[in-house]
Motif scaffolding. Structure first.
Motif, PDB file in Angstrom:
ATOM      1  N   ILE A 196       0.842  -1.188   0.000  1.00 18.42           N
ATOM      2  CA  ILE A 196       0.000   0.000   0.000  1.00 18.42           C
ATOM      3  C   ILE A 196       0.880   1.243   0.000  1.00 18.42           C
ATOM      4  N   TYR A 197       0.682   2.094  -0.991  1.00 23.17           N
ATOM      5  CA  TYR A 197       1.431   3.347  -1.086  1.00 23.17           C
ATOM      6  C   TYR A 197       0.470   4.512  -0.873  1.00 23.17           C
ATOM      7  N   SER A 198       0.826   5.415   0.034  1.00 21.75           N
ATOM      8  CA  SER A 198       0.030   6.618   0.257  1.00 21.75           C
ATOM      9  C   SER A 198       0.971   7.747   0.636  1.00 21.75           C
ATOM     10  N   ASP A 199       0.491   8.972   0.525  1.00 23.56           N
ATOM     11  CA  ASP A 199       1.292  10.129   0.920  1.00 23.56           C
ATOM     12  C   ASP A 199       1.218  10.279   2.428  1.00 23.56           C
ATOM     13  N   HIS A 205      -8.616   8.836   5.333  1.00 21.30           N
ATOM     14  CA  HIS A 205      -8.777   9.384   3.984  1.00 21.30           C
ATOM     15  C   HIS A 205      -8.082   8.506   2.954  1.00 21.30           C
ATOM     16  N   ALA A 206      -6.848   8.096   3.252  1.00 21.96           N
ATOM     17  CA  ALA A 206      -6.093   7.267   2.312  1.00 21.96           C
ATOM     18  C   ALA A 206      -6.786   5.932   2.073  1.00 21.96           C
ATOM     19  N   LYS A 207      -7.458   5.409   3.102  1.00 26.11           N
ATOM     20  CA  LYS A 207      -8.103   4.113   2.972  1.00 26.11           C
ATOM     21  C   LYS A 207      -9.362   4.157   2.120  1.00 26.11           C
ATOM     22  N   TYR A 208     -10.114   5.256   2.202  1.00 28.82           N
ATOM     23  CA  TYR A 208     -11.447   5.234   1.621  1.00 28.82           C
ATOM     24  C   TYR A 208     -11.708   6.254   0.523  1.00 28.82           C
ATOM     25  N   ALA A 209     -10.853   7.254   0.362  1.00 26.30           N
ATOM     26  CA  ALA A 209     -11.081   8.239  -0.695  1.00 26.30           C
ATOM     27  C   ALA A 209     -10.517   7.723  -2.017  1.00 26.30           C
ATOM     28  N   GLY A 211      -8.341   7.615  -4.991  1.00 26.59           N
ATOM     29  CA  GLY A 211      -7.019   8.187  -5.199  1.00 26.59           C
ATOM     30  C   GLY A 211      -6.239   8.433  -3.931  1.00 26.59           C
ATOM     31  N   GLY A 212      -6.800   8.031  -2.773  1.00 28.31           N
ATOM     32  CA  GLY A 212      -6.118   8.281  -1.509  1.00 28.31           C
ATOM     33  C   GLY A 212      -4.898   7.404  -1.308  1.00 28.31           C
TER      34      GLY A 212
END
Length: 304
Positions: A196-199, A205-209, A211-212
């Motif tokens: 899992i890559y996120s900012d 937000h990263a989990k459910y938006a 493009g998150g």
């Protein structure tokens, strides 16, 4: 399962927890998929009158798409046991144990699985001084979806000031650096490993938006780490006593090899939204979303 030509499935969603909106999304997706799979489906936004609603409806099976407290912690499971309605996912004990992060970690330790140091502490204590050496994480002991998580960095000037919404007792856990990995288990068998890559932090937000975050499945990691994730997730599923679908989350510090792989927690009712991880892994295994939902329903029980 009923002998009716078209079994009737009640999909529980919504509820009153902090994860209500995620649950509504999961529930709608599962209801649509179950209709495609050939079931008669009724969607229920679970409230305090849930027992009366279910008695009046008389479904053959309950698909539990609730998330968070009451729906995922053994409470609704106990109600469904009392009503003698077969339901999906884990039973009362496994659900309660998995939702209590500190108790589930004790079960992981007993099973020989790698976890980081943690303890429960009062909010006043956490705000007064560093309960653990920074960096560390402060979070509710019984919530999911990264609700209410605080990260205290190594360079922090002092202890954190916590949200009023957090419970009076919280978990303080040593920060595990590295990549976010996760592995779903279906009916006791691991599906795959996702990177899992996120900012920044993999938060709500990263989990459910849309493009998150970005999911790479299967994860581009060494074979040894893939094998360990599959093994650890399967053992965690068994240690907690899960049934149906679960998902175990990891952090991996690649500079330390296998010693850098840490089990964070297990989720007994993984999200089933368009951006969710378990359905992606099932798809990679050749299991469509309607087929996954059908398999989960066919595993429903109120006796185990």
């Amino acid at each position: 399962m009923s002998s009716r030509a078209t079994p009737h499935v009640a999909v529980l969603m919504g509820g009153t927890s902090a994860e209500r909106e995620v649950s509504l999304s999961s529930g709608r997706e599962c209801a649509a998929a179950l209709r495609v799979a050939g079931f008669q489906v009724t969607e229920i936004d679970a409230g305090v009158d849930l027992a009366e609603v279910l008695r009046a409806l008389g479904p053959d099976v309950v698909f539990n798409a609730l998330h968070g407290r009451w729906g995922e912690d053994g409470c609704v499971q106990g109600l469904l046991e009392w009503l003698r309605l077969p339901y999906t996912h884990s039973g009362v004990l496994a659900s309660a144990l998995a939702m209590d992060k500190q108790k589930s970690k004790a079960a992981f330790v007993a099973a020989g699985l790698p976890v980081v140091e943690s303890r429960l502490a009062c909010k006043a204590e956490v705000e007064a001084y560093h309960v653990l050496p920074p960096p560390y994480v402060v979070k509710p002991n019984a919530e999911g979806s990264s609700v209410g998580v605080h990260i205290v960095q190594e360079a922090a000037d002092g202890p954190p000031q916590l949200d009023e919404s957090l419970p009076e007792v919280v978990m303080v856990e040593a920060y595990a650096p590295g990549r976010e990995l996760t592995c779903a288990v279906l009916s006791g068998k691991p599906l795959n490993v996702t990177d899992i890559y996120s900012d920044g932090w993999y938060d709500y937000h990263a989990k459910y938006a849309e493009g998150g975050s970005r999911h790479v499945v299967p994860a581009d990691i060494p074979e040894q780490i893939t094998a360990a994730c599959l093994d650890y997730a399967t053992r965690a599923h068994a240690a907690i006593g899960c049934r149906g679908l679960s998902r175990t989350d990891f952090r991996w510090d690649e500079s330390r090899g296998l010693d850098g792989l840490i089990l964070l927690e297990i989720n007994t009712q993984p999200g089933m939204t368009p951006t969710s991880l378990a359905p992606e892994q099932a798809a990679k295994a050749g299991i469509s979303f309607p087929e996954l939902c059908r398999m989960i329903v066919e595993d429903a029980s109120c006796d185990r």
